[in-house]
Design a protein around this motif. Structure first.
Motif, mmCIF file in Angstrom:
data_model
loop_
_atom_site.group_PDB
_atom_site.id
_atom_site.type_symbol
_atom_site.label_atom_id
_atom_site.label_comp_id
_atom_site.label_asym_id
_atom_site.label_seq_id
_atom_site.Cartn_x
_atom_site.Cartn_y
_atom_site.Cartn_z
ATOM 1 N N HIS A 178 0.808 -1.213 0.000
ATOM 2 C CA HIS A 178 0.000 0.000 0.000
ATOM 3 C C HIS A 178 0.844 1.267 0.000
ATOM 4 O O HIS A 178 0.418 2.293 -0.526
ATOM 5 C CB HIS A 178 -0.979 -0.046 1.172
ATOM 6 C CG HIS A 178 -1.962 -1.176 1.028
ATOM 7 N ND1 HIS A 178 -1.840 -2.357 1.730
ATOM 8 C CD2 HIS A 178 -3.030 -1.332 0.213
ATOM 9 C CE1 HIS A 178 -2.826 -3.173 1.367
ATOM 10 N NE2 HIS A 178 -3.554 -2.588 0.456
ATOM 11 N N ALA A 179 2.024 1.186 0.545
ATOM 12 C CA ALA A 179 2.937 2.323 0.479
ATOM 13 C C ALA A 179 3.295 2.612 -0.982
ATOM 14 O O ALA A 179 3.304 3.773 -1.411
ATOM 15 C CB ALA A 179 4.196 2.035 1.288
ATOM 16 N N GLY A 194 0.196 4.053 -2.738
ATOM 17 C CA GLY A 194 -0.032 5.436 -2.313
ATOM 18 C C GLY A 194 0.969 6.386 -2.942
ATOM 19 O O GLY A 194 0.614 7.465 -3.431
ATOM 20 N N ALA A 195 2.233 5.976 -2.956
ATOM 21 C CA ALA A 195 3.283 6.828 -3.520
ATOM 22 C C ALA A 195 3.059 7.026 -5.016
ATOM 23 O O ALA A 195 3.226 8.136 -5.544
ATOM 24 C CB ALA A 195 4.657 6.204 -3.268
ATOM 25 N N ALA A 242 0.248 6.891 -6.488
ATOM 26 C CA ALA A 242 -0.979 7.657 -6.703
ATOM 27 C C ALA A 242 -0.668 9.149 -6.603
ATOM 28 O O ALA A 242 -1.318 9.981 -7.240
ATOM 29 C CB ALA A 242 -2.036 7.275 -5.677
ATOM 30 N N ALA A 243 0.354 9.478 -5.819
ATOM 31 C CA ALA A 243 0.754 10.876 -5.640
ATOM 32 C C ALA A 243 1.511 11.373 -6.875
ATOM 33 O O ALA A 243 1.254 12.457 -7.376
ATOM 34 C CB ALA A 243 1.617 11.030 -4.398
ATOM 35 N N VAL A 270 -6.017 2.840 -6.636
ATOM 36 C CA VAL A 270 -6.421 3.906 -5.710
ATOM 37 C C VAL A 270 -7.550 3.398 -4.809
ATOM 38 O O VAL A 270 -7.546 3.634 -3.595
ATOM 39 C CB VAL A 270 -6.857 5.176 -6.481
ATOM 40 C CG1 VAL A 270 -7.471 6.190 -5.530
ATOM 41 C CG2 VAL A 270 -5.666 5.788 -7.208
ATOM 42 N N LYS A 330 -2.062 16.422 -1.434
ATOM 43 C CA LYS A 330 -0.989 15.448 -1.262
ATOM 44 C C LYS A 330 0.149 16.042 -0.422
ATOM 45 O O LYS A 330 0.630 15.422 0.524
ATOM 46 C CB LYS A 330 -0.462 15.049 -2.647
ATOM 47 C CG LYS A 330 0.732 14.133 -2.623
ATOM 48 C CD LYS A 330 1.630 14.384 -3.816
ATOM 49 C CE LYS A 330 3.066 14.642 -3.392
ATOM 50 N NZ LYS A 330 3.906 15.181 -4.455
#
Lengths: 171, 171
Positions: free
Chosen positions: B5-6, B9-10, B12-13, B73, B138
């Motif tokens: 998930h890290a 998430g990264a 997605a940013a 996401v 973000k």
DNA sequence: ACGTACATGTAAGGAGTTACATGATTTG
DNA sequence: CAAATCATGTAACTCCTTACATGTACGT
């Protein structure tokens, strides 16, 4: 590697069975280094075989009480003089980086839940702190660790409250 | 599970290659969840296969740039709504329980070294904080995490200083 | 040209989690 | 006598670390 030394250190402070070590991890050591019984028992067997701990008593239900040997205490001292591994993993801290992916209300709910957790844990550590005055060197060291936990939690509580105000402006 | 998930998430940013993710972990995410390249590359391959990330570009030296897909996401959002795993391992915190096994001078040396580490890291995080004003959602979430780190370090610095005074009375 | 940084991958081993498994003693 | 707690063990799986392995592009 840390688990090994946690067991040696705990058994240098006082005699324990595997089961009482498990409880000890749940109540105090586990805040710094969690461990379950499936890790503890095999590791005790290895430490016994290597002569770093010894069995000092037997109890009902096959209970075996252990204590750290002189060689074991030396091993803890050696370890304490090596560089600590400063890597820390916190799932809860990681999530914060990605809170922008949630609607602000859900992000706020996450932070509020974290704050509640921290408050509850803080109250529990305070209760333990007020149970008794530390007197022996061992108790004084445990107290250092306990106060470290309390200060860390206070910082996290203040952070969560500030973060909640921040997130309120995201709308 | 957190590493997966890290990465989602990264990515997605912003778009990243495996290598730039590695650097990103070293500079920021890694304070909450360390990861090396030998974990990152295989995990990216798995996420790609499952359609949670997609390749968006190719660069020199076989570099592949990835981004999180809509499904990815959604997966992060789902994860953010599950209970965080609150277990944290800290070798440095564990050692404190056993400082009584060292001569007081050596215990004090340990605490002083910890204090220096915390001060250095605090200065570095302050530098990063002052580099730019957060503007996007973000950036504001990353700022929450950064401030959390700063507050935690400040608590640890105060703790180390108090602990040094305590240990001075052990003699 | 040489060194550094970019860029990716795999393999072996160690550590940690979860589940399976069993049984004795104490307490109500 | 039933439930909770005490008490120990193993196995499968996942995750993480360390080491091995290779090659490209850029800056000086």
């Amino acid at each position: 590697m840390s688990l090994r030394h946690a067991l040696l250190g705990a058994l240098a402070a006082e005699h324990h069975t595997g089961y009482s070590l498990l409880k000890h991890f749940e109540q105090s050591l586990g805040y710094a280094w969690p461990a379950g019984h499936s890790q503890i028992y095999p590791e005790l067997a290895r430490l016994l075989e290597r002569g770093l701990i010894e069995q000092t008593a037997s109890g009902p239900r096959g209970a075996r009480t252990y204590a750290t040997t002189a060689a074991g205490v030396e091993e803890v001292r050696r370890w304490l003089r090596t560089e600590p591994d400063r890597r820390v993993r916190s799932d809860a801290a990681l999530r914060v980086f990605f809170l922008w992916l949630l609607p602000p209300d859900d992000a706020a709910a996450y932070l509020a839940a974290e704050r509640e957790r921290y408050l509850a844990l803080h109250a529990e550590l305070e209760r333990i702190r007020d149970e008794e005055e530390p007197e022996t060197p061992k108790q004084r060291a445990y107290r250092l660790a306990l106060v470290g936990g309390l200060l860390a939690l206070e910082a996290q509580i203040r952070w969560a409250e500030w973060a909640l105000e921040e997130v309120a402006t995201w709308r």
